[in-house]
Scaffold this motif. Structure first.
Motif, PDB file in Angstrom:
ATOM      1  N   VAL A  71       0.873  -1.173   0.000  1.00 56.94           N
ATOM      2  CA  VAL A  71       0.000   0.000   0.000  1.00 56.94           C
ATOM      3  C   VAL A  71       0.904   1.215   0.000  1.00 56.94           C
ATOM      4  CG1 VAL A  71      -2.001   1.027   1.070  1.00 56.94           C
ATOM      5  CG2 VAL A  71      -1.253  -1.227   1.759  1.00 56.94           C
TER       6      VAL A  71
ATOM      7  N   SER B 171       1.416   5.415   0.305  1.00 53.90           N
ATOM      8  CA  SER B 171       0.885   6.250   1.375  1.00 53.90           C
ATOM      9  C   SER B 171      -0.339   7.060   0.950  1.00 53.90           C
ATOM     10  CB  SER B 171       1.977   7.184   1.877  1.00 53.90           C
ATOM     11  OG  SER B 171       2.482   7.928   0.810  1.00 53.90           O
TER      12      SER B 171
ATOM     13  N   VAL C 278      -4.198   7.875  -0.591  1.00 58.29           N
ATOM     14  CA  VAL C 278      -5.447   7.170  -0.342  1.00 58.29           C
ATOM     15  C   VAL C 278      -5.932   6.411  -1.567  1.00 58.29           C
ATOM     16  CG1 VAL C 278      -7.792   7.446   0.436  1.00 58.29           C
ATOM     17  CG2 VAL C 278      -6.013   8.822   1.418  1.00 58.29           C
TER      18      VAL C 278
ATOM     19  N   GLN D 174      -4.681   3.138  -1.354  1.00 61.17           N
ATOM     20  CA  GLN D 174      -5.382   2.377  -0.312  1.00 61.17           C
ATOM     21  C   GLN D 174      -6.691   1.807  -0.849  1.00 61.17           C
ATOM     22  OE1 GLN D 174      -6.064   4.610   3.244  1.00 61.17           O
ATOM     23  NE2 GLN D 174      -4.025   4.202   4.032  1.00 61.17           N
TER      24      GLN D 174
ATOM     25  N   ALA E  14      -0.049  13.352   4.305  1.00 56.30           N
ATOM     26  CA  ALA E  14      -0.994  13.655   5.375  1.00 56.30           C
ATOM     27  C   ALA E  14      -0.846  15.108   5.807  1.00 56.30           C
ATOM     28  CB  ALA E  14      -0.750  12.720   6.552  1.00 56.30           C
TER      29      ALA E  14
ATOM     30  N   ILE F 217      -2.223  17.487   3.035  1.00 54.24           N
ATOM     31  CA  ILE F 217      -3.690  17.558   2.973  1.00 54.24           C
ATOM     32  C   ILE F 217      -4.235  18.376   4.140  1.00 54.24           C
ATOM     33  CG2 ILE F 217      -5.795  16.197   3.203  1.00 54.24           C
ATOM     34  CD1 ILE F 217      -4.493  14.024   1.625  1.00 54.24           C
ATOM     35  N   THR F 218      -3.699  18.115   5.333  1.00 57.43           N
ATOM     36  CA  THR F 218      -4.164  18.851   6.506  1.00 57.43           C
ATOM     37  C   THR F 218      -4.002  20.348   6.286  1.00 57.43           C
ATOM     38  OG1 THR F 218      -3.315  17.011   7.771  1.00 57.43           O
ATOM     39  CG2 THR F 218      -3.993  18.938   9.001  1.00 57.43           C
TER      40      THR F 218
ATOM     41  N   ILE G 254     -13.085   6.470   2.400  1.00 53.76           N
ATOM     42  CA  ILE G 254     -12.026   6.210   3.381  1.00 53.76           C
ATOM     43  C   ILE G 254     -11.554   7.508   4.021  1.00 53.76           C
ATOM     44  CG2 ILE G 254      -9.660   5.409   3.706  1.00 53.76           C
ATOM     45  CD1 ILE G 254     -10.109   3.473   1.436  1.00 53.76           C
TER      46      ILE G 254
ATOM     47  N   LYS H 202     -14.293   8.767   6.722  1.00 54.15           N
ATOM     48  CA  LYS H 202     -13.541   8.026   7.734  1.00 54.15           C
ATOM     49  C   LYS H 202     -14.061   6.611   7.918  1.00 54.15           C
ATOM     50  CE  LYS H 202     -11.005  11.603   9.141  1.00 54.15           C
ATOM     51  NZ  LYS H 202      -9.847  11.796   8.307  1.00 54.15           N
TER      52      LYS H 202
END
Lengths: 320, 647
Positions: free
Chosen positions: A48, A50, A52, A55, A197, A200-201, A293, A297
Motif C-alpha cells: 500500500v 501512502s 489514499v 489504499q 498527510a 492535505i491537513t 475512506i 472516515k
C-alpha cells in the motif's frame, strides 16, 4: 495448529543446522513476510503506498481476495522506490498503482526479470500545480504560469522567506518542482510538507479560511471533491522534455497507471495472481472508495464492501 | 531512574574550580588566535568552505547499486546475511504462529499468570485488562505481530547486550573500548539507524528486527557491565578464598550479585525496542506500527490512536512487570512447581478456547474509538486554528514562532563564521567536561562540515535550540510545581507515563492540524515528547535535596521562594543538568522525525533517502544527525556519565 508450530520448529532447526554446517545458499531474493500464510491459509501480501487512492485499490482487491477467493491478505505500507525492491525480493506480491519509475523498470523487469508487469490499472494519473478554485475566480489570469510571479506575494508564508510558497508533499513522490521553479525563473520557494498527510491537513486549513495557496497535486485524488482546485498551466509536455531532471521546464505527463507483480507470484500465484492481473477500474470508481475512506472516515474494509455491493458487474469480470 | 553522580571531587577544591574554567578558556583563546587568522584568510565566507568538503554521492550510489545487483549472487549475502535474514524471519514466524495457536484467551491467560508469578495480583489483573483492551480496539492480530517481532528483537538484544556486557564487565580493555561506543549509540535518534539496515536487508521484517536490536542492545550491555563491575569485592574475596575457579566465581557469585542490574537492563531494552516498533514500520515492520503509519497517511488521528494505545499498554505493562520483578528479587522461593501450574493453566485455557471455537478475537467485540477521537480533533482544529479572540489562533502562534524565533536563530547560526561555531562548541564542551569530550564534540561538528551538510545541520540545530529552550522553561516550571505539591505530582504521573510511551508518530498529525506545515509543528511535537522526561528529572532532583539543608534554611527564616532559589535549585544542579542533557537528546530525536511534517533540513533528507532509496542523501544526513547528537550530548553532559537513558 500444532502441526504448523511443528513445521516452523523443524524448519528453524533445519535452518540452524545448515547455518552451522555452512552448506547451501540462502537466497535473499526469495523471502516472504513472516506473517504470511499463517494458520494454513493462502496469503497475498500487497504493498500500500501512502496516498489514499492506492489504499482504495488495495482495499477492494483485499476484500474480493478474502471474501470471494478465500485468501488472507497482508498489507504493508512502503514508499514507492523501496516497494519495487521489496517486490523483487518477494516480500510483497504486488503493487497495484505505479506512477512510472523507468530506472526501476529497467533494472527489475528487463534486466533481472524478478518483477513482471501486471497490466494497466485503468486509471490515468496526472501531476500538476494547483490553486483553489475560489482563488482562480478572483484572479482569472493566475492560472497561467507566466503570471505567477505577479501574484507571488499572495502565497507568502513564514516558511517561504519572502518568496511565494509552492507546497510539495511527500519526498517519495515524483517531482521536478525545484527545477521547474528555477528554470521558469519563478519567485517561489518549494516547501516540502514532508508527507501527504501533512500536506492535505494544511490544504484543508487554508481552504477553510479561503486563503490562497499553490500546491503540487495530482489526480485522481479524492480531495478535489472537498477542495475544488484548478490547475495552473505550465509549458506543455512534449515527449522527452523531462529527460534531464535538472533542465525540466515543462508540465508533467499524463501517465496510465500500471500494476506490477513479483515474477514468481505472477507464474504460480494461482487465482490470486490471475485476479490481480485482471483488476481494472475507472478513476470514478477509485475516487468513490477514496472519498469514503478519507472523508467519511470509513475503514478501508467497510468502504470496499460498500463499493463491492453496488458494482457487482464490474468485479465479476475480474474473477472469471 | 537515572542515578546522578555529581562532580563531587571538584566541590572539594573551590579554589581550583574557580580557576580551571578561566585556564581552559585561555588555552582555547590562544589556539584560536593562532588558527583563526590562517583559516579565515584561506577560506573566506561564513559557511563551511567548499574546499574542505568530500562528496560521497558517487561512492555511496555505486555501493547501493552493488548491493542490489549482487544480493542474489555474492557469497557474502548467500552464506551469511541471507541466513541472518532467514533466521529472523523463521523465528518471528515461529513466535507468531505460537501466539496465534494459543488464541487470544491463551495469550491473555499466559501473560496474566506470568505477571502474577513475578509481580503480584494487581499487575496480573492490569496485564489481563491491557490484553483485552488490545482486542477490544480491534487490534488483536496486529498486536500479536508486534509482540512476535518484539519477542525476537528483545531476545536478540538481550543476548547481544549480555555478551558485550560480560566482555566489558570482565575485561578492563574491552570496557574502555566499548564504553564510548555504547555511550554514543544511546544518544542517537532511532531514525538514523534505518537506512544502512534497509540497504543490506531490504524493506521488511529482518531489517526492522535488526534496526531494533542495534537500538535496544546498548542499555543491556551497559547495565550488565555495570552490574558485574559493581559486585561487592568482599563477597568476591570470600568466594575466592573457598578455592573456586574463575568460572565458578562468575556463575555463582558475580552474575547472581548483578541480578538487579540485569533485570533493569532487560526493562530498558524492552522499552527501547517498543519505542522502535513504530519507527521501524517505515521500513516494513508490519503490526501495530504499520497501522499507525497507514492511519496517519489518511490523516486519521483516531485510527492512529487505536493502534497507538496497544503499544502504550504493552509498554506500561512490560515496564511495570519487569520493574516489579526487579523489586521482588531475593524474596522468591526457588521452586519450579508454580511455573508448572502456570504452564498447565495456560495450556488448559488455550485448549478450551480452541474447542470452543474462540481462537480469533470475536469480531463483534470491538469498540470503535476512531470516530469520537476524530470529532474531538476536528473540533479542536476548527476552533483553535485561527481567529480566537485576544490570544490569536494556534496558526498565528506558529507563524510568529517561526518568524520571531526560528528564523532569527537559524540566520544567526548561519551568519556565524564556521570556525567560530567550532570554537563555541569547544568552549562549551570543555567547560562542562574534559578536553576529550571537547575534542569529540569539535570533531563531530567538523565532520558535518566535511560531509557538505553544514547548512541543513545548522537549520536542524536551530530547531533543536528553540525547542529545548521552550521545553526547559515549561519543564522546570512544572517540575518545580510538582516537587512542591504532592497532589500535583500524583495528577501528573499518569499523564507523563502515557506521553512518554506514546509513539512519536502519533503526535505529528495533531500538531499539523494545530500549527500548519513547517518547522513550528516539528518543534511543537519535539517539546511535547521531551517534556515528560524533563519534568520527571526536575521533580526527582528537587525532592532528593537533603531535608536537613531545607530544614536549616527554614529555621533561618527563609521564605519558601528563598528556599527554592537559594537551597533547592543549587543543590539540585546535577539533576537539572541531566534534565537539560535528556531534553536535548529527546528533542533531537523528534525534530528529525519532524521531516515528515515539513521540518525540512536533515530530517527531510533522511525521509527523502528512505523514500527514494537514495543512499547518498539519506546516509550522509544520518551521519550528520549522529554527529549533531554526539556534539549536543557532549556539550550538555556533566563530567560523569549517567547510568541510563530516559527517566
Amino acid at each position: 495448529m500444532r502441526f504448523h508450530r511443528k513445521t516452523a520448529l523443524v524448519a528453524a532447526a533445519a535452518a540452524t543446522a545448515s547455518l552451522l554446517t555452512g552448506c547451501g545458499a540462502a537466497d535473499m531474493t526469495k523471502q516472504a513476510s513472516p506473517f504470511a500464510n499463517a494458520q494454513g491459509s493462502k496469503t497475498v501480501t500487497l504493498s500500500v503506498q501512502s496516498w489514499v487512492g492506492a489504499q482504495s485499490n488495495v482495499a477492494v482487491a483485499q476484500y474480493l481476495l478474502e471474501h470471494e477467493l478465500g485468501y488472507r491478505v497482508d498489507t504493508v505500507q512502503v514508499d514507492e522506490v523501496p516497494a519495487w525492491d521489496a517486490l523483487s525480493q518477494g516480500r510483497v506480491d504486488a503493487i497495484l498503482e505505479d506512477w512510472g519509475h523507468p530506472d526501476q523498470e529497467k533494472r527489475y523487469v528487463k534486466d533481472k526479470k524478478t518483477i513482471a508487469p501486471g497490466g494497466g490499472l485503468g486509471v490515468t494519473g496526472h501531476i500538476g500545480w494547483f490553486i483553489p478554485t475560489y482563488l482562480a475566480k478572483q484572479h482569472p489570469d493566475i492560472t497561467d504560469w507566466k503570471n505567477l510571479n505577479k501574484y507571488s506575494s499572495l502565497f507568502r508564508t513564514a516558511e517561504s522567506g519572502g518568496k511565494g510558497q509552492l507546497m510539495d508533499g511527500s519526498p517519495s513522490y515524483v517531482t521536478n518542482d525545484k527545477a521547474l521553479v528555477n528554470n521558469l525563473k519563478l519567485n517561489y520557494q518549494v516547501v516540502f510538507a514532508g508527507s501527504e498527510a501533512a500536506q492535505i491537513t494544511q490544504m484543508r486549513q487554508f481552504s477553510k479560511e479561503k486563503k490562497p495557496f499553490l500546491t503540487y497535486w495530482y489526480s485522481p485524488q479524492w480531495l478535489f471533491k472537498k477542495v475544488p482546485m484548478t490547475e495552473v498551466k505550465l509549458p506543455p509536455y512534449k515527449d522527452g522534455c523531462d529527460a534531464d531532471t535538472a533542465k525540466v521546464a515543462c508540465a508533467y505527463p499524463h501517465t496510465p497507471l500500471q500494476k506490477y507483480l513479483n515474477a514468481d507470484f505472477a507464474k504460480s500465484g494461482g487465482k490470486a495472481a490471475a485476479f490481480l492481473k485482471k483488476f481494472h477500474w475507472t478513476t470514478e470508481d477509485q475516487n468513490q472508495v477514496s472519498l469514503m475512506i478519507a472523508d467519511q472516515k470509513l475503514s478501508p474494509a467497510d468502504a470496499a464492501k460498500k463499493w463491492v455491493d453496488t458494482h457487482r458487474s464490474t468485479w465479476k469480470a475480474w474473477l472469471s | 531512574m537515572a542515578t546522578i553522580t555529581a562532580s563531587a571531587p571538584r566541590a572539594a577544591l573551590p579554589g581550583a574550580l574557580r580557576h580551571r574554567p578561566v585556564q581552559k578558556l585561555l588555552v582555547l583563546a590562544v589556539i584560536a588566535a593562532v588558527l583563526v587568522p590562517v583559516a579565515s584568510a584561506r577560506w573566506t565566507g561564513s559557511s563551511w568552505p567548499d574546499a574542505l568538503t568530500v562528496d560521497l554521492t558517487k561512492p555511496l550510489g555505486s555501493a547501493s547499486n552493488w548491493v542490489i545487483d549482487n544480493r542474489d549472487s555474492s557469497p557474502l549475502f548467500l552464506y551469511f546475511l541471507g541466513y541472518v535474514s532467514n533466521a529472523v524471519v523463521l523465528s518471528v514466524r515461529g513466535v507468531y504462529l505460537t501466539l496465534l495457536a494459543a488464541g487470544w484467551a491463551g495469550v491473555t491467560a499466559a501473560a496474566a499468570l506470568v505477571a502474577w508469578r513475578v509481580a503480584g495480583v494487581r499487575l496480573a489483573l492490569g496485564t489481563a485488562a491491557a490484553f483485552v483492551a488490545c482486542g477490544l480496539l480491534g487490534m488483536w492480530v496486529p498486536t500479536m505481530q508486534t509482540l512476535a517481532l518484539m519477542v525476537v528483537a528483545v531476545l536478540a538484544s538481550v543476548l547481544v547486550g549480555a555478551v558485550l556486557g560480560l566482555a566489558a564487565g570482565l575485561s578492563d580493555r574491552m570496557h574502555r573500548a566499548l564504553r564510548p561506543v555504547l555511550d554514543t549509540m544511546q544518544v542517537l535518534p532511532a531514525f538514523a539507524y534505518l537506512l544502512p539496515v534497509v540497504l543490506v536487508f531490504g524493506i521488511g521484517v529482518p531489517a526492522a528486527v535488526l534496526a531494533t536490536v542495534v537500538y535496544a542492545a546498548p542499555p543491556m550491555a551497559r547495565l550488565t557491565a555495570l552490574g558485574l563491575r559493581g559486585a561487592d569485592p568482599e563477597v568476591l574475596e570470600a568466594v575466592e578464598s573457598l578455592g573456586s575457579t574463575s568460572r565458578q566465581r562468575l556463575l555463582t557469585a558475580r552474575i547472581p550479585l548483578a541480578r538487579k542490574e540485569l533485570l533493569l537492563g532487560l526493562n530498558q531494552t524492552i522499552m527501547m525496542a517498543l519505542s522502535m516498533a513504530v519507527i521501524a514500520s517505515v521500513i516494513g515492520a508490519g503490526g501495530l506500527g504499520d497501522r499507525v503509519y497507514q492511519a496517519l497517511a489518511s490523516v486519521d488521528v483516531g485510527a492512529a490512536l487505536a493502534a497507538g494505545i496497544p503499544i502504550v499498554l504493552l509498554a506500561v505493562v512490560l515496564d511495570r512487570v519487569t520493574g516489579a520483578a526487579g523489586d521482588r528479587l531475593g524474596q522468591e522461593t526457588r521452586s519450579t512447581r508454580p511455573w508448572l501450574y502456570v504452564a498447565a493453566a495456560t495450556v488448559a485455557v488455550a485448549v478450551a478456547t480452541r474447542l470452543g471455537g474462540l481462537l480469533d478475537w470475536p469480531s463483534g467485540w470491538t469498540v470503535g474509538i476512531a470516530e469520537p477521537v476524530n470529532r474531538a480533533v476536528d473540533w479542536m482544529t476548527a476552533h483553535l486554528y485561527s481567529g480566537v479572540p485576544v490570544v490569536g489562533g494556534t496558526a498565528d502562534w506558529a507563524a510568529h514562532f517561526t518568524t520571531w524565533i526560528l528564523d532569527p536563530v537559524r540566520s544567526g547560526l548561519l551568519w556565524l563564521p564556521w570556525w567560530s561555531v567550532l570554537l563555541i562548541v569547544a568552549a562549551l564542551a570543555w567547560l562542562i567536561g574534559t578536553w576529550r569530550t571537547a575534542l569529540t564534540a569539535v570533531l563531530a561538528m567538523a565532520l558535518i562540515g566535511v560531509l557538505g551538510v553544514w547548512k541543513p545541520s545548522l537549520d536542524t540545530l536551530s530547531q533543536v535550540l528553540a525547542a529545548v529552550a521552550v521545553t526547559l522553561v515549561i519543564g522546570f516550571a512544572v517540575g518545580i510545581a510538582a516537587a512542591r505539591s504532592d497532589r500535583c505530582e500524583r495528577l501528573l504521573r499518569p499523564v507523563l507515563d502515557v506521553f512518554q510511551t506514546m509513539p512519536q508518530f502519533v503526535y505529528l498529525i495533531p500538531v499539523v492540524a494545530l500549527f500548519g506545515v513547517g518547522r513550528a509543528p516539528a518543534v511543537a511535537a519535539a517539546i511535547v515528547y521531551a517534556l515528560p522526561a524533563v519534568v520527571r528529572i526536575t521533580t526527582q532532583g528537587l525532592r532528593q535535596v537533603d531535608p536537613a539543608a531545607l530544614e536549616s534554611a527554614r529555621s533561618l527564616g527563609a521564605t519558601s521562594g528563598q528556599q527554592l532559589r537559594q537551597v533547592q535549585l543549587p543543590l539540585a544542579r546535577p539533576a537539572l543538568l541531566l534534565a537539560v542533557n535528556q531534553g536535548v537528546v529527546l528533542v533531537l530525536a523528534v525534530v528529525i522525525i519532524g521531516g515528515l511534517v515539513g521540518g525540512g533540513a536533515l530530517g527531510y533528507n533522511v525521509v527523502f533517502g528512505l523514500a527514494q532509496g537514495d543512499l547518498a542523501t539519506g546516509l550522509v544526513a544520518g551521519i550528520a544527525i549522529v554527529c549533531l547528537g554526539l556534539m549536543l550530548d557532549r556539550v550538555t553532559q556533566p563530567t560523569e556519565r549517567r547510568a541510563q537513558k530516559g527517566a
